[in-house]
Design a protein around this motif. Structure first.
Motif, PDB file in Angstrom:
ATOM      1  N   THR A  90       0.998  -1.026  -0.142  1.00 33.18           N
ATOM      2  CA  THR A  90       0.378  -0.119  -0.482  1.00 33.18           C
ATOM      3  C   THR A  90       0.308   0.968  -0.064  1.00 33.18           C
ATOM      4  O   THR A  90       2.067   1.119   0.210  1.00 33.18           O
ATOM      5  N   ILE A  91       0.514   2.640  -0.248  1.00 27.51           N
ATOM      6  CA  ILE A  91       1.251   3.070  -0.536  1.00 27.51           C
ATOM      7  C   ILE A  91       1.807   3.497   1.212  1.00 27.51           C
ATOM      8  O   ILE A  91       2.613   4.168   1.283  1.00 27.51           O
ATOM      9  N   LYS A  92       0.799   3.691   1.959  1.00 27.45           N
ATOM     10  CA  LYS A  92       1.419   4.270   3.313  1.00 27.45           C
ATOM     11  C   LYS A  92       2.335   3.130   3.779  1.00 27.45           C
ATOM     12  O   LYS A  92       3.497   3.946   4.463  1.00 27.45           O
ATOM     13  N   GLN A  93       2.248   2.287   3.467  1.00 26.49           N
ATOM     14  CA  GLN A  93       3.507   1.302   3.218  1.00 26.49           C
ATOM     15  C   GLN A  93       4.719   2.056   2.023  1.00 26.49           C
ATOM     16  O   GLN A  93       5.667   1.157   3.164  1.00 26.49           O
ATOM     17  N   GLN A  94       4.127   1.830   1.711  1.00 26.53           N
ATOM     18  CA  GLN A  94       6.210   2.008   0.846  1.00 26.53           C
ATOM     19  C   GLN A  94       6.265   3.095   1.579  1.00 26.53           C
ATOM     20  O   GLN A  94       7.241   3.421   1.852  1.00 26.53           O
ATOM     21  N   LEU A  95       5.761   4.337   1.741  1.00 24.85           N
ATOM     22  CA  LEU A  95       5.515   5.583   2.951  1.00 24.85           C
ATOM     23  C   LEU A  95       6.015   4.682   3.592  1.00 24.85           C
ATOM     24  O   LEU A  95       7.776   5.601   4.193  1.00 24.85           O
ATOM     25  N   ALA A  96       6.462   4.255   4.373  1.00 23.58           N
ATOM     26  CA  ALA A  96       6.994   3.923   6.045  1.00 23.58           C
ATOM     27  C   ALA A  96       7.452   2.837   5.194  1.00 23.58           C
ATOM     28  O   ALA A  96       8.743   3.331   6.482  1.00 23.58           O
ATOM     29  N   ALA A  97       7.536   2.433   4.465  1.00 17.65           N
ATOM     30  CA  ALA A  97       9.053   1.853   3.916  1.00 17.65           C
ATOM     31  C   ALA A  97      10.364   2.818   3.507  1.00 17.65           C
ATOM     32  O   ALA A  97      11.911   2.859   3.809  1.00 17.65           O
ATOM     33  N   ILE A  98      10.274   3.281   2.730  1.00 18.36           N
ATOM     34  CA  ILE A  98      10.990   4.634   2.473  1.00 18.36           C
ATOM     35  C   ILE A  98      11.559   6.087   3.242  1.00 18.36           C
ATOM     36  O   ILE A  98      12.307   6.522   3.289  1.00 18.36           O
ATOM     37  N   ALA A  99      10.380   5.800   4.277  1.00 13.71           N
ATOM     38  CA  ALA A  99      10.877   7.343   5.520  1.00 13.71           C
ATOM     39  C   ALA A  99      12.200   6.840   6.593  1.00 13.71           C
ATOM     40  O   ALA A  99      12.381   7.920   6.227  1.00 13.71           O
ATOM     41  N   PRO A 100      12.853   5.674   6.691  1.00 10.44           N
ATOM     42  CA  PRO A 100      13.976   5.992   7.538  1.00 10.44           C
ATOM     43  C   PRO A 100      14.852   6.012   6.796  1.00 10.44           C
ATOM     44  O   PRO A 100      16.134   6.493   7.036  1.00 10.44           O
ATOM     45  N   THR A 101      15.340   5.384   5.329  1.00  7.80           N
ATOM     46  CA  THR A 101      16.098   5.577   3.933  1.00  7.80           C
ATOM     47  C   THR A 101      16.046   7.079   4.442  1.00  7.80           C
ATOM     48  O   THR A 101      17.462   7.917   3.963  1.00  7.80           O
TER      49      THR A 101
END
Length: 576
Positions: A90-101
């Motif tokens: 999901t979009i939120k999952q993708q956002l959550a995945a990219i945020a730490p980087t």
């Protein structure tokens, strides 16, 4: 309970109310239609809100991906794994995945920016110090960092540039300190104020300011270079002036025979008379007051020289006469003295001009004497040989030369050396004649020796020597003749015996002259070497007399006079 209320229960309750009220079906349909429309509007709003929220999330995801790509490009980070595509969650999952980087890269970016700011600030600081737009230690404005290029390669380029600038700064600082040291040494020698001289270039060059705070700008280096060049020129000009003054002092001291005590008072001036610029390092050695002191002394001695011009001029004339006398050249000293007196009394010539003219005459006289030296040395050898020749003849006539008296063995040794020297006389005269003729041909002048042509003296000597040889030959023949006569008288039957030791004074030797010369006139009368008629008078007559005594003509005359005393019957002593 409020939690049990639903649309159906509410609609049922509404139906009950309508039944009680007695609403018509038409009114009931209108209300129901309105309710349907209101519910549809609510759903539409919710859908629109959900759509907007989804679009914002998609945009945020896209922005995050773009920011991630930009950060990766700016930082040059290629090892970080790319984030999953949109279909991987999901979009939120993708956002959550990219945020730490993104968070990590932003921190790295901020740290990298600080490093760039630090390096570029130092570069701007040094560049400003070199250009002279920034004073040493002055804070510079925060530089603008290109955040699109924060790679380590770019950072290393800035660091390399900073390293080169720091090296140049160090070299410039070393050059500045060298200049300051040179200025200090020059000011010390020139007697100048170092502090005012160096701070005039830049205030930071004061000794009280640390080395790291000194100006290293192009303008400062240029001014330092000009200051050193100016001080070096001042040093050269002052040294040249001081050496000129020292030379004048020496000339004036020598002219006036200044005592050593008076001269020693200016040792600090004359000690650098012949020194090169680099060798003059003593403090105050070229100070202006020292040069002024030397100038005052030169002026004082100049005035004193003017008052003592007559004494100085006659001293120079005496020096000139001594040179001529040493070279056996005759000059009219009386006329020279009268000319000097006339010039001084008339006041038509400056003392310096008169002394310079006399020094020029002395220089020319020295050159002339030097050109005559080789010939005069040979003349001296010739005269010495003639004296030995005369002594040898006297020695040979001495009947007691073999007696065992004191000094007889020394005379015997001298006689042996004299014979060797006398045998060299013809070759010496021949060489002397050749060199004299060569000298005369090269200059078109006659070589005069104490006023007499040297070639004439040599010619007469050769003639007298030939005459003397002929006289000796005649005497040897006469001696043989007398011995034959004596033998004849001794062997006659009735003749009386004649003693061989008895002199026959009544007979005169044929061909012998009363003074030994060919025509009866002694050489020193026919060819005067002394030249009293043109020679120097006063204290120089003694030198002329000594020259006359040593002249070959007089030596020859003495030999001829001595040979004339030998009578026809005197036995000729054999050579030892």
């Amino acid at each position: 309970m409020a939690g049990d209320i639903t649309c159906g229960s509410l609609l049922q309750k509404l139906q009950l109310i309508w039944d009680e009220v007695g609403e018509s079906d038409e009114d009931r349909d209108k209300v129901l239609y309105q309710l349907d429309q209101e519910c549809l509007d609510v759903y539409k709003r919710k859908v629109d809100q959900a759509t907007d929220s989804r679009d914002l999330l998609i945009q945020a995801l896209d922005d995050s991906k773009i920011e991630l790509a930009r950060l990766l490009s700016a930082l040059g980070e290629k090892a970080i794994a790319r984030t999953p595509e949109k279909t991987s969650g999901t979009i939120k999952q993708q956002l959550a995945a990219i945020a730490p980087t993104l968070e990590k890269l932003n921190k790295q970016k901020n740290e990298r920016v600080r490093e760039f700011v630090n390096v570029q600030s130092q570069i701007d600081q040094i560049c400003g110090e070199i250009a002279g737009t920034t004073e040493v230690g002055e804070k510079v404005a925060t530089p603008q960092v290109n955040e699109d290029d924060l790679t380590l390669e770019r950072l290393e380029e800035f660091r390399s540039q900073l390293q080169e600038l720091e090296k140049e700064k160090s070299n410039r600082l070393e050059k500045v300190l060298d200049y300051v040291s040179m200025i200090h040494n020059l000011c010390t020698v020139l007697g100048m104020d170092f502090l005012s001289t160096v701070t005039e270039v830049h205030p930071s060059l004061d000794d009280s300011i640390g080395d790291n705070c000194k100006s290293i700008s192009n303008d400062t280096l240029s001014k330092l270079d000009k200051t050193v060049a100016t001080l070096n020129e001042d040093k050269k000009s002052r040294l040249s002036k001081l050496q000129e003054l020292a030379g004048q002092l020496y000339d004036l001291w020598d002219l006036m025979d200044a005592p050593m005590q008076e001269r020693s008072m200016f040792d600090h001036v004359t000690c650098n008379r012949s020194a090169s610029v680099d060798k003059v390092t003593a403090p105050g050695a070229l100070a202006l007051d020292l040069i002024e002191q030397a100038e005052v002394e030169v002026q004082r001695l100049d005035q004193l020289k003017y008052s003592k011009m007559k004494e100085i001029a006659f001293k120079k004339q005496t020096e000139l006469e001594d040179i001529y006398a040493g070279a056996h050249m005759v000059i009219d000293t009386a006329a020279a003295h009268e000319k000097i007196l006339a010039l001084i009394e008339a006041g038509n010539i400056e003392p310096s001009e008169l002394i310079a003219d006399m020094e020029s005459q002395i220089s020319k006289a020295k050159e002339e004497a030097l050109s005559r030296k080789e010939i005069l040395d040979k003349v001296e050898r010739w005269m010495s040989a003639c004296e030995e020749e005369s002594w040898l003849e006297d020695y040979n006539r001495d009947d007691n030369r073999y007696n065992s008296s004191r000094g007889a063995h020394l005379n015997l040794k001298r006689a042996e050396k004299a014979r060797i020297l006398v045998n060299k006389i013809p070759a010496l005269v021949e060489t002397l004649v050749a060199k004299t003729r060569a000298w005369e041909e090269s200059r078109g002048l006659s070589f005069m020796y104490d006023g007499v042509p040297l070639l004439a003296m040599l010619d007469e000597y050769v003639m007298l020597r030939q005459e003397r040889e002929e006289d000796k030959k005649r005497m040897r023949e006469q001696k043989r003749y007398i011995e034959q006569q004596l033998n004849t008288d001794h062997e006659g039957p009735f003749g009386s015996r004649v003693s061989p030791n008895r002199p026959v004074s009544a007979k005169k030797v044929p061909g012998a002259k009363s003074n030994g010369s060919a025509n009866g006139t002694p050489p020193n009368r026919r060819l005067s070497v002394s030249g009293h008629q043109n020679g120097r008078s006063g204290g120089k007559d003694g030198k002329r007399d000594s020259a006359k005594t040593a002249s070959p003509g007089n030596v020859a005359a003495a030999k001829e006079d001595a040979s004339s005393h030998i009578s026809g019957t005197d036995p000729v002593p054999s050579t030892p």
